[in-house]
Design a protein around this motif. Sequence first.
Motif, PDB file in Angstrom:
ATOM      1  N   ASN A 248      11.782  -9.590 -15.101  1.00  0.00           N
ATOM      2  CA  ASN A 248      11.219 -10.777 -14.918  1.00  0.00           C
ATOM      3  C   ASN A 248      11.630 -11.339 -13.502  1.00  0.00           C
ATOM      4  O   ASN A 248      12.219 -12.558 -13.064  1.00  0.00           O
ATOM      5  CB  ASN A 248      12.131 -11.988 -15.773  1.00  0.00           C
ATOM      6  CG  ASN A 248      11.806 -11.655 -17.201  1.00  0.00           C
ATOM      7  OD1 ASN A 248      10.913 -12.047 -17.671  1.00  0.00           O
ATOM      8  ND2 ASN A 248      12.755 -10.869 -17.813  1.00  0.00           N
ATOM      9  N   PRO A 249      10.674 -10.808 -12.425  1.00  0.00           N
ATOM     10  CA  PRO A 249      10.798 -11.275 -11.080  1.00  0.00           C
ATOM     11  C   PRO A 249      10.460 -12.453 -10.804  1.00  0.00           C
ATOM     12  O   PRO A 249      10.728 -12.972  -9.717  1.00  0.00           O
ATOM     13  CB  PRO A 249       9.956  -9.987 -10.174  1.00  0.00           C
ATOM     14  CG  PRO A 249       8.995  -9.457 -11.541  1.00  0.00           C
ATOM     15  CD  PRO A 249       9.972  -9.476 -12.588  1.00  0.00           C
ATOM     16  N   GLN A 250       9.622 -12.998 -11.480  1.00  0.00           N
ATOM     17  CA  GLN A 250       9.120 -14.517 -11.323  1.00  0.00           C
ATOM     18  C   GLN A 250      10.435 -15.485 -11.358  1.00  0.00           C
ATOM     19  O   GLN A 250      10.103 -16.568 -10.814  1.00  0.00           O
ATOM     20  CB  GLN A 250       8.036 -14.764 -12.284  1.00  0.00           C
ATOM     21  CG  GLN A 250       8.701 -15.175 -13.572  1.00  0.00           C
ATOM     22  CD  GLN A 250       8.642 -13.895 -14.750  1.00  0.00           C
ATOM     23  OE1 GLN A 250       8.631 -12.755 -13.886  1.00  0.00           O
ATOM     24  NE2 GLN A 250       8.551 -14.156 -15.820  1.00  0.00           N
TER      25      GLN A 250
ATOM     26  N   SER B 136      15.180  -7.353 -13.760  1.00  0.00           N
ATOM     27  CA  SER B 136      14.420  -6.454 -13.417  1.00  0.00           C
ATOM     28  C   SER B 136      13.162  -6.651 -13.842  1.00  0.00           C
ATOM     29  O   SER B 136      12.001  -6.233 -13.202  1.00  0.00           O
ATOM     30  CB  SER B 136      14.845  -4.948 -13.520  1.00  0.00           C
ATOM     31  OG  SER B 136      14.960  -4.708 -14.867  1.00  0.00           O
TER      32      SER B 136
ATOM     33  N   LYS C  94      13.231 -14.891  -9.640  1.00  0.00           N
ATOM     34  CA  LYS C  94      13.995 -14.538  -8.635  1.00  0.00           C
ATOM     35  C   LYS C  94      14.674 -15.808  -7.890  1.00  0.00           C
ATOM     36  O   LYS C  94      15.637 -15.840  -7.477  1.00  0.00           O
ATOM     37  CB  LYS C  94      13.395 -13.795  -7.744  1.00  0.00           C
ATOM     38  CG  LYS C  94      14.079 -13.325  -6.346  1.00  0.00           C
ATOM     39  CD  LYS C  94      13.203 -12.387  -5.487  1.00  0.00           C
ATOM     40  CE  LYS C  94      14.155 -11.828  -4.461  1.00  0.00           C
ATOM     41  NZ  LYS C  94      13.462 -11.088  -3.181  1.00  0.00           N
TER      42      LYS C  94
END
Length: 338
Positions: free
Chosen positions: A39-41, A37, A43
Amino acid sequence: MDYLAFTAEDFASDNSFQNWLFKRNAKDFEFWENWISKNPQKKEEISEAIAILSSFKVQEPEVSQTQIDNSWQKMEEILEIGDEESGGETPRHWIRYRYGYAAAVSLLLAVAVIYQVFFRDRLVIYTTDFGETASITLPDNSVVTLNSNSTLKYNTVWDDDKDREVWLNGEAYFSVVKSGSNQKFYVNSRDGVLLEVLGTEFNVTKRESRTRVVLNHGKIRLNIENPSLNEDIIMLPGELVEFKDTSTTYIRKKVNPELYTSWKCKKLMFEDTKLEEVVLLLKEIYGLEVEVSEPALLEKRVSGSAPSDNINLLINGLSESFGITIIRTKKHVKISRK
């Protein structure tokens, strides 16, 4: 560990990440839920890793040394035949044969590893921390509610022609569904107690201090492997069976099952309960070190209820109910007279 530098393959190979995806460990699950949540980069890499693991059901490789030794022995036998036929020399076609066979053996070993890694039954392990509970759905859709400081293990693949089996250390409430193929359901504990379940709901406690089974609905057969207690016990709804590891006898009595399963609803219920029993709960469920100023206090009894998900409220409630003083300092609790 620098997870920000991980590739999809790195995530897929990471044991902690696997524990999160397959829900094998509560601590790892919580860590990765928070990490993802924040560290969306990552994904895209996370999605690729999930796809890899979901496709192959990864687990640890278990190619035995015997398999490896047998494969090399077969290769060496063929190489020896080749040397004999060539008069001790090694012509080019035998070199190619040797390397070809070696490659074939390597391929077979690789296939064995892949099979063990991706397709063999994986042992799933759930562990709860002090003050934590978890709900687990088993492969047959039976549901287990795992209490604090407990561990549940089972194989992720349950075949229709084999009995269902789990291993418990701690405490759990089981709601077992009936199998369409009449498979038996077993709960194992480390002290030689085997529960054979016949479609039922029940609570099992396996702690250092005691083993206890409380039956809510259905029927249970207890097989106790203690030589002094080598017998089967058929339990009926509303019954409790309890014994200690060192004991040669057991207690069997009618009880109110709600008193022993109220923890599922985040509360503890007491009915003429000794402080001695409450002290065990504080140690086993919350990981507290308990000091009692005088042994006579352990005989005090109480009836009522208290919240189990807030340790401060619980201690305050116990203090008032028992009419005693309870002082908590981090993980240490001291109990004395008022």
